[in-house]
Scaffold this motif. Structure first.
Motif, PDB file in Angstrom:
ATOM      1  N   TRP A 144       0.872  -1.156  -0.145  1.00  0.00           N
ATOM      2  CA  TRP A 144       0.018  -0.057  -0.157  1.00  0.00           C
ATOM      3  C   TRP A 144       1.008   1.356  -0.146  1.00  0.00           C
ATOM      4  O   TRP A 144       0.622   2.262  -0.782  1.00  0.00           O
ATOM      5  CB  TRP A 144      -0.900  -0.113   1.108  1.00  0.00           C
ATOM      6  N   ARG A 185       0.071   1.776  -3.683  1.00  0.00           N
ATOM      7  CA  ARG A 185      -1.286   1.958  -3.237  1.00  0.00           C
ATOM      8  C   ARG A 185      -1.976   0.645  -3.632  1.00  0.00           C
ATOM      9  O   ARG A 185      -2.990   0.914  -4.558  1.00  0.00           O
ATOM     10  CB  ARG A 185      -1.846   3.467  -3.876  1.00  0.00           C
ATOM     11  N   ALA A 186      -1.386  -0.456  -3.560  1.00  0.00           N
ATOM     12  CA  ALA A 186      -1.901  -1.572  -3.944  1.00  0.00           C
ATOM     13  C   ALA A 186      -2.539  -2.243  -2.987  1.00  0.00           C
ATOM     14  O   ALA A 186      -2.276  -2.254  -1.894  1.00  0.00           O
ATOM     15  CB  ALA A 186      -0.784  -2.199  -4.706  1.00  0.00           C
ATOM     16  N   LYS A 191      -8.995  -7.905  -1.824  1.00  0.00           N
ATOM     17  CA  LYS A 191     -10.368  -7.323  -2.564  1.00  0.00           C
ATOM     18  C   LYS A 191     -11.341  -8.198  -2.483  1.00  0.00           C
ATOM     19  O   LYS A 191     -12.617  -7.892  -2.027  1.00  0.00           O
ATOM     20  CB  LYS A 191      -9.856  -7.172  -4.060  1.00  0.00           C
ATOM     21  N   TRP A 249     -14.292   1.108  -5.618  1.00  0.00           N
ATOM     22  CA  TRP A 249     -13.220   1.710  -5.399  1.00  0.00           C
ATOM     23  C   TRP A 249     -11.940   0.754  -4.969  1.00  0.00           C
ATOM     24  O   TRP A 249     -10.780   0.799  -5.421  1.00  0.00           O
ATOM     25  CB  TRP A 249     -13.282   2.798  -4.227  1.00  0.00           C
ATOM     26  N   ILE A 250     -12.341  -0.350  -4.160  1.00  0.00           N
ATOM     27  CA  ILE A 250     -11.389  -1.199  -3.838  1.00  0.00           C
ATOM     28  C   ILE A 250     -11.006  -2.342  -4.974  1.00  0.00           C
ATOM     29  O   ILE A 250      -9.713  -2.424  -5.367  1.00  0.00           O
ATOM     30  CB  ILE A 250     -11.896  -2.286  -2.807  1.00  0.00           C
ATOM     31  N   ARG A 290     -10.917  -1.233  -8.147  1.00  0.00           N
ATOM     32  CA  ARG A 290      -9.893  -0.670  -8.969  1.00  0.00           C
ATOM     33  C   ARG A 290      -8.749  -0.464  -8.384  1.00  0.00           C
ATOM     34  O   ARG A 290      -7.751  -0.041  -9.242  1.00  0.00           O
ATOM     35  CB  ARG A 290     -10.644   0.768  -9.254  1.00  0.00           C
ATOM     36  N   ARG A 291      -8.339  -0.706  -7.292  1.00  0.00           N
ATOM     37  CA  ARG A 291      -6.878  -0.555  -6.779  1.00  0.00           C
ATOM     38  C   ARG A 291      -5.959  -1.384  -7.701  1.00  0.00           C
ATOM     39  O   ARG A 291      -6.455  -2.407  -7.935  1.00  0.00           O
ATOM     40  CB  ARG A 291      -6.528  -0.686  -5.439  1.00  0.00           C
TER      41      ARG A 291
END
Length: 156
Positions: A88, A92-93, A99, A137-138, A140-141
């Motif tokens: 992260w 920012r992964a 997920k 949102w999660i 799309r990370r």
């Protein structure tokens, strides 16, 4: 002429603005207490379903960065939480398994809420839209590319 500690403290005293959050023993203590509290809630999340553990560890990281480099290094090098926290921080992964767990947890939480509370349609729609937004949102990370071999160890 020697400089007294009072003169030095007066020169480096934080201004009334937001600087008190960055400097001083009180600020470090406050960041440390907040970080330890977040780790404690994250620890409870290990045993309580639907309470996210890693999220609280992520929130604790910047607190420890401002208060205790040793605790920050402990979190970053932790065998269970370290890889996710480093991914992260680095890119920012979010790992694929996280997920999936997050989306399943949100769907399960929404289903239990709907079954037990029997909310009116506007409330159901609002909460469903809120959870759907965060699930999207999660998802799309990016996923972590893997641990780089030359990543420097966090300093204790």
């Amino acid at each position: 002429m020697p400089i007294s500690s009072e003169a030095t403290e007066a020169e480096h005293a934080p201004e009334i603005s937001g600087d008190w959050l960055k400097h001083g023993r009180m600020a470090r203590c406050a960041w440390l207490v907040l970080g330890l509290s977040l780790v404690a809630v994250g620890f409870v999340g290990i045993f309580v379903p639907l309470l996210p553990t890693t999220d609280f560890m992520l929130l604790a990281l910047p607190c420890f960065a401002r208060s205790s480099p040793r605790l920050e290094a402990w979190l970053l090098n932790h065998p269970r939480f370290g890889p996710s926290l480093r991914a992260w921080r680095r890119e920012r992964a979010v790992p694929r398994h996280a997920k999936i767990a997050a989306c399943v947890g949100m769907a399960l939480g929404f289903g239990l809420f709907w079954l037990h509370v029997h909310p009116r349609p506007p409330v159901t729609t609002a909460i469903g839209a809120f959870m759907l937004f965060w699930a999207f949102w999660i998802i799309r990370r990016p996923e972590p590319k893997g641990e780089p071999e030359t990543e420097p160890e966090a300093r204790p």
